[in-house]
Motif scaffolding. Structure first.
Motif, PDB file in Angstrom:
ATOM      1  N   GLY A  17     -19.788 -40.797 -36.280  1.00  0.00           N
ATOM      2  CA  GLY A  17     -20.072 -39.711 -37.213  1.00  0.00           C
ATOM      3  C   GLY A  17     -19.307 -39.878 -38.515  1.00  0.00           C
ATOM      4  O   GLY A  17     -19.844 -39.660 -39.600  1.00  0.00           O
ATOM      5  N   THR A  18     -18.049 -40.271 -38.408  1.00  0.00           N
ATOM      6  CA  THR A  18     -17.251 -40.505 -39.619  1.00  0.00           C
ATOM      7  C   THR A  18     -17.835 -41.641 -40.437  1.00  0.00           C
ATOM      8  O   THR A  18     -17.948 -41.560 -41.658  1.00  0.00           O
ATOM      9  N   ARG A  19     -18.237 -42.714 -39.736  1.00  0.00           N
ATOM     10  CA  ARG A  19     -18.808 -43.850 -40.455  1.00  0.00           C
ATOM     11  C   ARG A  19     -20.140 -43.477 -41.109  1.00  0.00           C
ATOM     12  O   ARG A  19     -20.462 -43.944 -42.202  1.00  0.00           O
ATOM     13  N   SER A  20     -20.925 -42.618 -40.447  1.00  0.00           N
ATOM     14  CA  SER A  20     -22.194 -42.196 -41.036  1.00  0.00           C
ATOM     15  C   SER A  20     -21.971 -41.457 -42.346  1.00  0.00           C
ATOM     16  O   SER A  20     -22.725 -41.632 -43.297  1.00  0.00           O
ATOM     17  N   LEU A  21     -20.916 -40.638 -42.394  1.00  0.00           N
ATOM     18  CA  LEU A  21     -20.604 -39.947 -43.646  1.00  0.00           C
ATOM     19  C   LEU A  21     -20.206 -40.931 -44.727  1.00  0.00           C
ATOM     20  O   LEU A  21     -20.614 -40.806 -45.889  1.00  0.00           O
ATOM     21  N   ILE A  22     -19.403 -41.944 -44.346  1.00  0.00           N
ATOM     22  CA  ILE A  22     -18.990 -42.955 -45.330  1.00  0.00           C
ATOM     23  C   ILE A  22     -20.197 -43.740 -45.823  1.00  0.00           C
ATOM     24  O   ILE A  22     -20.354 -44.001 -47.025  1.00  0.00           O
ATOM     25  N   VAL A  23     -21.082 -44.112 -44.882  1.00  0.00           N
ATOM     26  CA  VAL A  23     -22.275 -44.863 -45.256  1.00  0.00           C
ATOM     27  C   VAL A  23     -23.167 -44.042 -46.176  1.00  0.00           C
ATOM     28  O   VAL A  23     -23.683 -44.543 -47.173  1.00  0.00           O
ATOM     29  N   SER A  24     -23.351 -42.755 -45.865  1.00  0.00           N
ATOM     30  CA  SER A  24     -24.198 -41.907 -46.701  1.00  0.00           C
ATOM     31  C   SER A  24     -23.643 -41.803 -48.112  1.00  0.00           C
ATOM     32  O   SER A  24     -24.387 -41.863 -49.096  1.00  0.00           O
ATOM     33  N   GLY A  25     -22.303 -41.644 -48.214  1.00  0.00           N
ATOM     34  CA  GLY A  25     -21.699 -41.543 -49.535  1.00  0.00           C
ATOM     35  C   GLY A  25     -21.848 -42.826 -50.326  1.00  0.00           C
ATOM     36  O   GLY A  25     -22.183 -42.816 -51.513  1.00  0.00           O
ATOM     37  N   GLN A  26     -21.604 -43.974 -49.680  1.00  0.00           N
ATOM     38  CA  GLN A  26     -21.712 -45.241 -50.393  1.00  0.00           C
ATOM     39  C   GLN A  26     -23.163 -45.630 -50.646  1.00  0.00           C
ATOM     40  O   GLN A  26     -23.442 -46.370 -51.586  1.00  0.00           O
ATOM     41  N   ALA A  27     -24.088 -45.150 -49.804  1.00  0.00           N
ATOM     42  CA  ALA A  27     -25.500 -45.466 -50.040  1.00  0.00           C
ATOM     43  C   ALA A  27     -25.956 -44.908 -51.381  1.00  0.00           C
ATOM     44  O   ALA A  27     -26.689 -45.565 -52.131  1.00  0.00           O
ATOM     45  N   VAL A  28     -25.531 -43.691 -51.698  1.00  0.00           N
ATOM     46  CA  VAL A  28     -25.886 -43.100 -52.991  1.00  0.00           C
ATOM     47  C   VAL A  28     -25.261 -43.903 -54.128  1.00  0.00           C
ATOM     48  O   VAL A  28     -25.916 -44.201 -55.139  1.00  0.00           O
ATOM     49  N   GLN A  29     -23.994 -44.283 -53.971  1.00  0.00           N
ATOM     50  CA  GLN A  29     -23.336 -45.081 -55.002  1.00  0.00           C
ATOM     51  C   GLN A  29     -24.007 -46.432 -55.194  1.00  0.00           C
ATOM     52  O   GLN A  29     -24.155 -46.911 -56.323  1.00  0.00           O
ATOM     53  N   VAL A  30     -24.407 -47.044 -54.088  1.00  0.00           N
ATOM     54  CA  VAL A  30     -25.039 -48.357 -54.178  1.00  0.00           C
ATOM     55  C   VAL A  30     -26.374 -48.262 -54.903  1.00  0.00           C
ATOM     56  O   VAL A  30     -26.672 -49.074 -55.791  1.00  0.00           O
ATOM     57  N   ARG A  31     -27.192 -47.281 -54.549  1.00  0.00           N
ATOM     58  CA  ARG A  31     -28.494 -47.134 -55.208  1.00  0.00           C
ATOM     59  C   ARG A  31     -28.321 -46.863 -56.701  1.00  0.00           C
ATOM     60  O   ARG A  31     -28.975 -47.496 -57.543  1.00  0.00           O
ATOM     61  N   GLN A  32     -27.450 -45.924 -57.012  1.00  0.00           N
ATOM     62  CA  GLN A  32     -27.222 -45.601 -58.425  1.00  0.00           C
ATOM     63  C   GLN A  32     -26.638 -46.789 -59.174  1.00  0.00           C
ATOM     64  O   GLN A  32     -27.002 -47.053 -60.323  1.00  0.00           O
ATOM     65  N   GLY A  33     -25.728 -47.518 -58.525  1.00  0.00           N
ATOM     66  CA  GLY A  33     -25.119 -48.672 -59.176  1.00  0.00           C
ATOM     67  C   GLY A  33     -26.124 -49.773 -59.452  1.00  0.00           C
ATOM     68  O   GLY A  33     -26.105 -50.385 -60.531  1.00  0.00           O
ATOM     69  N   LEU A  34     -27.037 -50.022 -58.498  1.00  0.00           N
ATOM     70  CA  LEU A  34     -28.027 -51.073 -58.718  1.00  0.00           C
ATOM     71  C   LEU A  34     -29.019 -50.681 -59.807  1.00  0.00           C
ATOM     72  O   LEU A  34     -29.373 -51.500 -60.668  1.00  0.00           O
ATOM     73  N   ILE A  35     -29.469 -49.425 -59.797  1.00  0.00           N
ATOM     74  CA  ILE A  35     -30.379 -48.968 -60.857  1.00  0.00           C
ATOM     75  C   ILE A  35     -29.685 -49.040 -62.218  1.00  0.00           C
ATOM     76  O   ILE A  35     -30.288 -49.445 -63.224  1.00  0.00           O
ATOM     77  N   ARG A  36     -28.402 -48.661 -62.254  1.00  0.00           N
ATOM     78  CA  ARG A  36     -27.663 -48.748 -63.513  1.00  0.00           C
ATOM     79  C   ARG A  36     -27.520 -50.197 -63.970  1.00  0.00           C
ATOM     80  O   ARG A  36     -27.625 -50.500 -65.170  1.00  0.00           O
ATOM     81  N   ALA A  37     -27.281 -51.118 -63.036  1.00  0.00           N
ATOM     82  CA  ALA A  37     -27.154 -52.527 -63.394  1.00  0.00           C
ATOM     83  C   ALA A  37     -28.469 -53.081 -63.943  1.00  0.00           C
ATOM     84  O   ALA A  37     -28.465 -53.888 -64.881  1.00  0.00           O
ATOM     85  N   LEU A  38     -29.592 -52.637 -63.388  1.00  0.00           N
ATOM     86  CA  LEU A  38     -30.887 -53.108 -63.872  1.00  0.00           C
ATOM     87  C   LEU A  38     -31.174 -52.652 -65.297  1.00  0.00           C
ATOM     88  O   LEU A  38     -32.007 -53.253 -65.985  1.00  0.00           O
TER      89      LEU A  38
END
Length: 498
Positions: free
Chosen positions: A36-57
């Protein structure tokens, strides 16, 4: 005489209650909490990863440079089109002149003229065509740069996962070898064996320690590269799964892939636009051999009438620039040579794309078999480890052999992790040559699809053996994990806690 009443010990009572209620695994609760703790970490970083990749593009320096070049070409298109508009000219002159009658006279002249080319033989039209072709080439270069940035960013993402998992595998091997060294030292102290086995264990531990340091160094480099694209320092244990869309992994034949790559390649589109630009320049130089017809309207103000006697004049001018007879021919030959140069560049780009397509497709096809075979090897090594562990529990195996089996498992795991990471990167390269990493709109829909792993790991091992601490504690049997293709939920903590 009252009969005696048997009072079982409290421990026996609680044991009976436990047997009636069924087994209670506290490790399940620990694993659930950790997941459960890891799922929260993954969810938080998933948003950062998506936003970061779109920003990089859209905002990576390479993309910004390509967009600036595209914007410059757009201005050149506007400048070429504005050449059809009337051209205004303002002139002023002052001085003195000598006249036969009246002697020397001073003058102040102000003139305004408007000139528009009516017929030019096609010079302006060819110039517009050349500018538009250059603009299209710049737009194709932007798409190429965006796809390159996407591939580099996702490759850095995979490298972070790869080196983090390999570092963890090396650490597990070191833990097993530490336990093995401890046992060998004890055997040497008891006089049961010599020091050769101890030295061999120490040598193997040093080897894995060096590997761990190497993986840690590579992970640091991968994290720095990751940060340059996504804009934050990642926590490798909480990165979301890189799950390629199903239609990306279902690779067609090499011929079909090559046809799609030719149709979608931004590099070939850029090369074709460069050829169009060079051909338009040839037409422009050839049109310069013909005369041009301009419509002129001029207004002159000479208060004293010294230089000009007419105040307004209008008319048509015919201009024919013959040059010196050689410069025009040289310009035409230079433009033709540029056409040949751009055609050669187009052919080179086509051959390079064909090579990249063939290499990526064949490597992806071969990588699937490699991943499957190494997955079987890891699975078999895990089964050997589990079998020796069960034999240890019934006293038919020694702990040193179990630890050797775990070290062998981790060696197989290192090769498997490399194979999976290489396969994902090869699949991304195939997607790149087929034009699938190109953002078609502002939402970039494939970015939302590619990070939709729901917390599963891309580099999950097909079997998870217990760490050295769990082996030393000799947990109860029945703790082996079930296989699900080539994925497995993390279960090292579960095995160690039971």
């Amino acid at each position: 005489m009252r009969p005696s009443v048997f009072k079982p010990p409290v421990r026996v009572v609680w044991l009976a209650i436990g047997l009636l209620a069924g087994p209670v695994h506290s490790a399940d609760m620990v694993l659930a909490r950790q997941m459960g703790t890891r799922s929260l970490i993954v969810s938080g970083q998933a948003v950062q990863v998506r936003q970061g990749l779109i920003r990089a593009l859209g905002q990576h320096p390479e993309v910004l440079s390509a967009r600036a070049a595209e914007e410059t070409m757009g201005y050149q298109v506007d400048a070429a089109r504005y050449a059809r508009f009337p051209r205004l000219q303002l002139a002023s002159g002052t001085g003195s002149t000598s006249a036969a009658v009246g002697g020397e006279k001073d003058y102040n002249v102000l003139s305004v003229s408007a000139r528009m080319t009516f017929i030019d033989g096609g010079v302006i039209g060819s110039r517009i065509d050349a500018a538009e072709a250059n603009s299209e080439a710049s737009s194709a270069a932007v798409r190429s740069t965006q796809q390159k940035v996407a591939l580099d960013a996702l490759t850095a993402y995979m490298q972070v996962l790869r080196h983090d998992q390999k570092r963890a595998a090396a650490q597990r091997a070191i833990d097993a070898l530490d336990e093995l060294v401890r046992l060998e030292k004890r055997r040497v102290d008891l006089g049961a064996t010599g020091e050769n086995e101890l030295r061999l264990a120490l040598s193997r531990r040093a080897t894995f320690a060096a590997k761990r340091q190497e993986f840690a160094s590579q992970l640091a480099e991968a994290r720095a590269r990751f940060e340059s694209y996504f804009g934050f320092v990642p926590d490798p244990s909480g990165l979301p799964d890189l799950a390629l869309p199903a239609h990306w992994q279902a690779l067609p034949t090499l011929e079909a892939t090559w046809l799609v790559a030719q149709a979608q390649s931004s590099e070939l589109a850029e090369a074709r636009s460069r050829i169009d630009n060079a051909q338009a320049l040839v037409r422009q130089q050839e049109a310069a051999r013909f005369p041009s017809l301009d419509v002129v309207l001029a207004k002159t103000r000479d208060p004293r009438g010294v230089v000009y006697s007419d105040a307004t004049r209008s008319g048509v001018e015919l201009n024919w620039n013959f040059g010196n007879g050689f410069d025009l021919q040289l310009r035409i030959k230079s433009a033709l040579a540029e056409v040949a140069n751009q055609e050669a560049r187009h052919e080179a780009a086509r051959l390079n794309l064909q090579q990249l397509t063939s290499t990526a497709w064949n490597q992806a096809q071969a990588g699937r078999g490699k991943v499957e075979e190494l997955g079987n090897a890891v699975r078999e090594a895990g089964q050997v480890l589990q079998g020796r562990r069960r034999m240890l529990e019934v006293g038919r195996e020694v702990l040193t052999q179990v630890l050797d089996a775990q070290v062998e498992y981790e060696l197989q795991a290192l090769d498997y992790l490399d194979a999976v990471a290489d396969q994902r990167i090869n699949e991304l390269r195939v997607a790149r040559v087929m034009g699938r990493l190109r953002p078609e709109d502002a939402d970039v829909p494939w970015v939302g699809q590619i990070f939709a792993g729901h917390g599963q790991r891309t580099l999950a091992l097909p079997a998870a053996p217990p760490p050295a601490a769990a082996l030393a504690a000799a947990p109860a049997p029945g703790t082996e994990d079930t296989l699900a293709g080539l994925r497995l939920q993390p279960s090292y903590t579960l095995l160690a806690a039971r």
